[in-house]
Design a protein around this motif. Structure first.
Motif, PDB file in Angstrom:
ATOM      1  N   SER A 183       0.853  -1.054   0.031  1.00  0.00           N
ATOM      2  CA  SER A 183      -0.109  -0.149   0.088  1.00  0.00           C
ATOM      3  C   SER A 183       0.835   1.191  -0.132  1.00  0.00           C
ATOM      4  N   LEU A 184       0.410   2.381  -0.516  1.00  0.00           N
ATOM      5  CA  LEU A 184       1.214   3.608  -0.379  1.00  0.00           C
ATOM      6  C   LEU A 184       1.151   4.065   1.167  1.00  0.00           C
ATOM      7  N   PRO A 185       2.697   4.307   1.357  1.00  0.00           N
ATOM      8  CA  PRO A 185       2.943   5.014   2.579  1.00  0.00           C
ATOM      9  C   PRO A 185       2.308   6.367   2.789  1.00  0.00           C
ATOM     10  N   VAL A 208       9.234  16.588   4.376  1.00  0.00           N
ATOM     11  CA  VAL A 208       8.388  15.468   4.027  1.00  0.00           C
ATOM     12  C   VAL A 208       8.528  14.328   4.782  1.00  0.00           C
ATOM     13  N   GLU A 209       7.572  13.856   5.689  1.00  0.00           N
ATOM     14  CA  GLU A 209       7.883  12.668   6.443  1.00  0.00           C
ATOM     15  C   GLU A 209       7.263  11.657   6.044  1.00  0.00           C
ATOM     16  N   MET A 210       7.638  10.318   5.674  1.00  0.00           N
ATOM     17  CA  MET A 210       6.901   9.109   5.105  1.00  0.00           C
ATOM     18  C   MET A 210       7.019   7.995   5.913  1.00  0.00           C
ATOM     19  N   ALA A 211       5.979   7.412   6.359  1.00  0.00           N
ATOM     20  CA  ALA A 211       5.951   6.174   7.235  1.00  0.00           C
ATOM     21  C   ALA A 211       6.084   5.060   6.271  1.00  0.00           C
ATOM     22  N   TYR A 270      16.846   8.442   7.153  1.00  0.00           N
ATOM     23  CA  TYR A 270      15.812   7.300   7.289  1.00  0.00           C
ATOM     24  C   TYR A 270      15.961   7.194   8.915  1.00  0.00           C
ATOM     25  N   ASN A 271      15.077   7.273   9.722  1.00  0.00           N
ATOM     26  CA  ASN A 271      15.264   6.789  11.304  1.00  0.00           C
ATOM     27  C   ASN A 271      13.901   6.351  11.851  1.00  0.00           C
ATOM     28  N   GLU A 272      14.216   4.875  12.284  1.00  0.00           N
ATOM     29  CA  GLU A 272      13.067   4.389  12.783  1.00  0.00           C
ATOM     30  C   GLU A 272      11.722   4.291  12.139  1.00  0.00           C
ATOM     31  N   GLY A 273      11.901   3.789  11.067  1.00  0.00           N
ATOM     32  CA  GLY A 273      10.643   3.606  10.189  1.00  0.00           C
ATOM     33  C   GLY A 273       9.899   5.034   9.458  1.00  0.00           C
ATOM     34  N   ILE A 274      10.775   6.119   9.540  1.00  0.00           N
ATOM     35  CA  ILE A 274      10.209   7.278   8.968  1.00  0.00           C
ATOM     36  C   ILE A 274      11.348   7.808   7.967  1.00  0.00           C
TER      37      ILE A 274
END
Length: 158
Positions: free
Chosen positions: A50-52, A65-68, A132-136
């Motif tokens: 799925s799109l994050p 921009v923060e992307m999970a 990229y840090n802890e999934g973000i």
């Protein structure tokens, strides 16, 4: 005028079979959980993932921009800038093979996503960076000097 269907007092068109404890077909579908198949029912068939979700913040001197995207490594990402189009993508390929007591089992998976953003002219594209840090995934888009908000000041009247 005649009624074509008589509705029971509970308003449903179907009645439960009270003779046996065997569930009716409709209750089987109600109890069936699609959460056992997340890749099939909750994601995009074309990409396998799925799109994050994305958060975009505007600060005085930059956009962020923060992307999970948990579970990935920083080497899984491709971040490209073409003119004013920023694209963020990832592609994962997994293969696993087990040979045990005459049985062979091979499993493989493929998943990918791509998000694109049109950047405003106020972004200084030579200073864009990402971490990229802890999934973000954080993408820092600094503003050009002339586009930065200047602090409020008081103007004296002469």
């Amino acid at each position: 005028m005649s009624n074509l269907a008589t509705l029971p007092k509970n308003g449903s068109l179907a009645t439960k079979n009270t003779v046996s404890n065997f569930p009716s077909l409709s209750t089987w579908f109600d109890d069936f959980s699609f959460s056992d198949f997340p890749s099939l029912f909750s994601s995009n068939f074309n990409t396998g993932i799925s799109l994050p979700k994305v958060n975009i913040k505007e600060l005085a001197d930059a956009y962020v921009v923060e992307m999970a995207v948990p579970g990935l490594k920083k080497t899984d990402f491709n971040i490209n800038l073409e003119n004013t189009i920023l694209s963020i993508s990832a592609e994962l390929k997994e293969e696993h093979e087990d040979n045990d007591e005459g049985y062979t089992r091979r499993e493989f998976g493929y998943s990918s996503f791509k998000r694109t953003f049109t950047l405003p002219e106020s972004v200084d594209d030579s200073k864009i960076n990402a971490k990229y840090n802890e999934g973000i995934l954080h993408v820092h888009l600094p503003k050009k000097e002339e586009a930065k908000k200047k602090p409020a000041r008081t103007i004296n009247i002469s």
